[in-house]
Design a protein around this motif. Sequence first.
Motif, PDB file in Angstrom:
ATOM      1  N   THR A 341      30.735  61.198 -41.377  1.00 47.63           N
ATOM      2  CA  THR A 341      31.210  59.854 -41.699  1.00 47.63           C
ATOM      3  C   THR A 341      32.643  59.968 -42.178  1.00 47.63           C
ATOM      4  O   THR A 341      32.959  60.809 -43.003  1.00 47.63           O
ATOM      5  CB  THR A 341      30.340  59.216 -42.797  1.00 47.63           C
ATOM      6  OG1 THR A 341      29.014  59.041 -42.321  1.00 47.63           O
ATOM      7  CG2 THR A 341      30.894  57.873 -43.212  1.00 47.63           C
ATOM      8  N   ALA A 342      33.521  59.103 -41.660  1.00 38.43           N
ATOM      9  CA  ALA A 342      34.925  59.154 -42.054  1.00 38.43           C
ATOM     10  C   ALA A 342      35.497  57.761 -42.109  1.00 38.43           C
ATOM     11  O   ALA A 342      35.114  56.883 -41.329  1.00 38.43           O
ATOM     12  CB  ALA A 342      35.728  60.014 -41.069  1.00 38.43           C
ATOM     13  N   ALA A 343      36.411  57.548 -43.055  1.00 38.40           N
ATOM     14  CA  ALA A 343      37.111  56.273 -43.177  1.00 38.40           C
ATOM     15  C   ALA A 343      38.585  56.477 -42.901  1.00 38.40           C
ATOM     16  O   ALA A 343      39.154  57.520 -43.233  1.00 38.40           O
ATOM     17  CB  ALA A 343      36.919  55.692 -44.580  1.00 38.40           C
ATOM     18  N   TYR A 344      39.203  55.472 -42.291  1.00 38.26           N
ATOM     19  CA  TYR A 344      40.602  55.571 -41.894  1.00 38.26           C
ATOM     20  C   TYR A 344      41.337  54.295 -42.298  1.00 38.26           C
ATOM     21  O   TYR A 344      40.774  53.199 -42.241  1.00 38.26           O
ATOM     22  CB  TYR A 344      40.722  55.765 -40.378  1.00 38.26           C
ATOM     23  CG  TYR A 344      39.957  56.942 -39.866  1.00 38.26           C
ATOM     24  CD1 TYR A 344      40.521  58.214 -39.874  1.00 38.26           C
ATOM     25  CD2 TYR A 344      38.660  56.796 -39.383  1.00 38.26           C
ATOM     26  CE1 TYR A 344      39.819  59.314 -39.400  1.00 38.26           C
ATOM     27  CE2 TYR A 344      37.952  57.880 -38.913  1.00 38.26           C
ATOM     28  CZ  TYR A 344      38.528  59.142 -38.922  1.00 38.26           C
ATOM     29  OH  TYR A 344      37.833  60.228 -38.464  1.00 38.26           O
ATOM     30  N   GLY A 345      42.596  54.476 -42.691  1.00 35.76           N
ATOM     31  CA  GLY A 345      43.393  53.327 -43.075  1.00 35.76           C
ATOM     32  C   GLY A 345      44.819  53.440 -42.599  1.00 35.76           C
ATOM     33  O   GLY A 345      45.273  54.492 -42.145  1.00 35.76           O
ATOM     34  N   SER A 346      45.531  52.354 -42.713  1.00 33.98           N
ATOM     35  CA  SER A 346      46.917  52.284 -42.271  1.00 33.98           C
ATOM     36  C   SER A 346      47.824  53.091 -43.179  1.00 33.98           C
ATOM     37  O   SER A 346      47.637  53.145 -44.393  1.00 33.98           O
ATOM     38  CB  SER A 346      47.365  50.818 -42.264  1.00 33.98           C
ATOM     39  OG  SER A 346      48.758  50.716 -42.171  1.00 33.98           O
ATOM     40  N   SER A 347      48.847  53.735 -42.591  1.00 30.82           N
ATOM     41  CA  SER A 347      49.846  54.446 -43.381  1.00 30.82           C
ATOM     42  C   SER A 347      51.074  53.588 -43.634  1.00 30.82           C
ATOM     43  O   SER A 347      51.957  53.991 -44.373  1.00 30.82           O
ATOM     44  CB  SER A 347      50.266  55.731 -42.655  1.00 30.82           C
ATOM     45  OG  SER A 347      50.823  55.422 -41.400  1.00 30.82           O
ATOM     46  N   GLY A 348      51.139  52.406 -43.039  1.00 29.87           N
ATOM     47  CA  GLY A 348      52.325  51.568 -43.196  1.00 29.87           C
ATOM     48  C   GLY A 348      52.024  50.136 -43.538  1.00 29.87           C
ATOM     49  O   GLY A 348      52.898  49.281 -43.495  1.00 29.87           O
ATOM     50  N   GLY A 349      50.794  49.819 -43.880  1.00 29.72           N
ATOM     51  CA  GLY A 349      50.431  48.454 -44.219  1.00 29.72           C
ATOM     52  C   GLY A 349      50.712  48.127 -45.672  1.00 29.72           C
ATOM     53  O   GLY A 349      51.354  48.884 -46.396  1.00 29.72           O
ATOM     54  N   ASN A 350      50.183  46.995 -46.109  1.00 28.02           N
ATOM     55  CA  ASN A 350      50.429  46.515 -47.462  1.00 28.02           C
ATOM     56  C   ASN A 350      49.105  46.037 -48.041  1.00 28.02           C
ATOM     57  O   ASN A 350      48.613  44.976 -47.692  1.00 28.02           O
ATOM     58  CB  ASN A 350      51.454  45.380 -47.428  1.00 28.02           C
ATOM     59  CG  ASN A 350      51.800  44.880 -48.817  1.00 28.02           C
ATOM     60  OD1 ASN A 350      51.353  45.449 -49.811  1.00 28.02           O
ATOM     61  ND2 ASN A 350      52.570  43.825 -48.879  1.00 28.02           N
ATOM     62  N   GLY A 351      48.518  46.823 -48.930  1.00 24.03           N
ATOM     63  CA  GLY A 351      47.262  46.443 -49.544  1.00 24.03           C
ATOM     64  C   GLY A 351      46.517  47.649 -50.057  1.00 24.03           C
ATOM     65  O   GLY A 351      46.810  48.785 -49.687  1.00 24.03           O
ATOM     66  N   GLY A 352      45.539  47.407 -50.926  1.00 22.24           N
ATOM     67  CA  GLY A 352      44.770  48.494 -51.514  1.00 22.24           C
ATOM     68  C   GLY A 352      43.294  48.180 -51.543  1.00 22.24           C
ATOM     69  O   GLY A 352      42.862  47.056 -51.276  1.00 22.24           O
ATOM     70  N   GLY A 353      42.498  49.192 -51.835  1.00 20.85           N
ATOM     71  CA  GLY A 353      41.059  49.037 -51.926  1.00 20.85           C
ATOM     72  C   GLY A 353      40.635  48.511 -53.280  1.00 20.85           C
ATOM     73  O   GLY A 353      41.343  48.637 -54.276  1.00 20.85           O
ATOM     74  N   GLY A 354      39.465  47.905 -53.326  1.00 23.33           N
ATOM     75  CA  GLY A 354      38.916  47.374 -54.564  1.00 23.33           C
ATOM     76  C   GLY A 354      38.047  48.369 -55.292  1.00 23.33           C
ATOM     77  O   GLY A 354      37.865  49.517 -54.865  1.00 23.33           O
ATOM     78  N   HIS A 355      37.493  47.917 -56.417  1.00 17.02           N
ATOM     79  CA  HIS A 355      36.659  48.772 -57.260  1.00 17.02           C
ATOM     80  C   HIS A 355      35.311  49.002 -56.588  1.00 17.02           C
ATOM     81  O   HIS A 355      34.730  48.090 -56.012  1.00 17.02           O
ATOM     82  CB  HIS A 355      36.456  48.108 -58.615  1.00 17.02           C
ATOM     83  CG  HIS A 355      35.948  49.036 -59.662  1.00 17.02           C
ATOM     84  ND1 HIS A 355      36.737  49.991 -60.261  1.00 17.02           N
ATOM     85  CD2 HIS A 355      34.717  49.170 -60.218  1.00 17.02           C
ATOM     86  CE1 HIS A 355      36.023  50.662 -61.153  1.00 17.02           C
ATOM     87  NE2 HIS A 355      34.804  50.184 -61.143  1.00 17.02           N
ATOM     88  N   ILE A 356      34.807  50.232 -56.683  1.00  9.99           N
ATOM     89  CA  ILE A 356      33.535  50.596 -56.072  1.00  9.99           C
ATOM     90  C   ILE A 356      32.593  51.158 -57.127  1.00  9.99           C
ATOM     91  O   ILE A 356      32.975  52.023 -57.923  1.00  9.99           O
ATOM     92  CB  ILE A 356      33.731  51.629 -54.946  1.00  9.99           C
ATOM     93  CG1 ILE A 356      34.503  50.995 -53.783  1.00  9.99           C
ATOM     94  CG2 ILE A 356      32.392  52.166 -54.448  1.00  9.99           C
ATOM     95  CD1 ILE A 356      34.815  51.964 -52.684  1.00  9.99           C
ATOM     96  N   THR A 357      31.358  50.645 -57.129  1.00  7.44           N
ATOM     97  CA  THR A 357      30.353  51.103 -58.081  1.00  7.44           C
ATOM     98  C   THR A 357      29.051  51.381 -57.341  1.00  7.44           C
ATOM     99  O   THR A 357      28.589  50.552 -56.556  1.00  7.44           O
ATOM    100  CB  THR A 357      30.096  50.045 -59.172  1.00  7.44           C
ATOM    101  OG1 THR A 357      31.309  49.756 -59.856  1.00  7.44           O
ATOM    102  CG2 THR A 357      29.071  50.555 -60.177  1.00  7.44           C
ATOM    103  N   VAL A 358      28.462  52.549 -57.577  1.00 10.00           N
ATOM    104  CA  VAL A 358      27.135  52.883 -57.066  1.00 10.00           C
ATOM    105  C   VAL A 358      26.249  53.206 -58.257  1.00 10.00           C
ATOM    106  O   VAL A 358      26.536  54.136 -59.007  1.00 10.00           O
ATOM    107  CB  VAL A 358      27.192  54.071 -56.091  1.00 10.00           C
ATOM    108  CG1 VAL A 358      25.778  54.491 -55.677  1.00 10.00           C
ATOM    109  CG2 VAL A 358      28.022  53.731 -54.869  1.00 10.00           C
ATOM    110  N   ASN A 359      25.199  52.408 -58.430  1.00  9.18           N
ATOM    111  CA  ASN A 359      24.233  52.633 -59.507  1.00  9.18           C
ATOM    112  C   ASN A 359      22.943  53.154 -58.900  1.00  9.18           C
ATOM    113  O   ASN A 359      22.215  52.422 -58.230  1.00  9.18           O
ATOM    114  CB  ASN A 359      23.948  51.323 -60.252  1.00  9.18           C
ATOM    115  CG  ASN A 359      25.180  50.787 -60.952  1.00  9.18           C
ATOM    116  OD1 ASN A 359      25.898  51.516 -61.623  1.00  9.18           O
ATOM    117  ND2 ASN A 359      25.436  49.492 -60.790  1.00  9.18           N
TER     118      ASN A 359
END
Length: 401
Positions: A341-359
């Motif tokens: 499993t892999a996640a990919y994102g932009s290297s030149g965009g504008n924005g960030g990820g939100g808070h993540i919680t696993v209980n």
Amino acid sequence: ATNLNTGDFMASVNMGGSAPGTVGNVSVTTTNTMITTGNNLADGIVAQSITYGGGSFAVGDWGATFGGGTMNYLLGSPGMVSSPDANSVTVRTGSIITGGYGASAITAQSIGGSGGLLGFIVNTSSTGMYGSGALGSKGSTDHSSAGGDVSVTANFYLYTSGAYAPGIIAQSIGGGGGILNTANVPGARALLGGVSASAGTVNVNAYGNIWTDANGSPGIIAQSIGGGGGLVTMNGIPTFGATNTTGSNGGSVNVTVNGGINTNGTSAPGVLATSIGGGGGVAVLSDGPNQGHGIVNGRGDGGAVTVNVKNVISTYGAGSDGVVAVSIGSGGGVIISSGTTAAYGSSGGNGGGGHITVNNQSVIHTYGQNTVRQVYKKGKYNAESGATLSFPEAMNDSGSY
């Protein structure tokens, strides 16, 4: 389903309109009944609120008579302008059993800017079949149609036996898109991204057991995507992100597992929860390892992602993680394959990820190769933090990031 069996041909399916329109709230309640389907691409429940046109379309036995052809598809509007937002979708269900390929138990979608659900199946004896297209609308509008809130409550047992048939799919998408099932079309290409628009909140509560028996069939998929995109099952290469998007934020995603989840196939996580800003989504690959991907720079923030595990999750296939929770800003996506499993994102965009919680208040078992018990990362992708995030480690305790 529509049978396309005319041999060598080129066909196009556009699931989107050319004029704006208003839609209402959608509510489905079946708590005291059992739903059973046995055919391919026959979901137990499909609940949709979609502006600017779209819906559900299935193509069965493509190429049954002759040799080949090309399918071009667009889950979105070909020329988007400003439009009213999509409204809320609420589903409360009893037991559901499905027995076909691509037949999810529950599909709930609130999509602003056209799209919906498209699936097609290639005859196994056919050759020379290809598909390409996009999940997301086209146009120059800065702020099109937002996705509404989506709530799914599964009170009883859900079971799917076909390949690429998740237990629950819950989506809020702004900017067009939805679900595309092209798993047995060789060499497919798909762009997951559309025009500027934000997405709503997605809540999934599973009280009954969820059991999926085949490859590419996660227990729960919950997505909130701003900027267009969605979910694609494919044998090919996806591209994530939306060009020229502004203010295309993903909403919050909340999943609670009160009943057990069991998945037996490859590429079938127990829970897959994502919030993406700037366009993108999830690609479940049907043939072997990750073959690569493309990224388009987007603009928008991912929302908060919360997964509460209160009962046992067990996965048995390769590439079937226990919990995958990801938040991505500036466009991007997640690839699920039997390899990893892999996640990919932009290297030149504008924005960030939100808070993540696993209980995790229970037990998570993963028995297949290339799996981990829990995966949760804050996917904050931009020029400063880099463009790629993989999940090599197993994290067995609760966490907040």
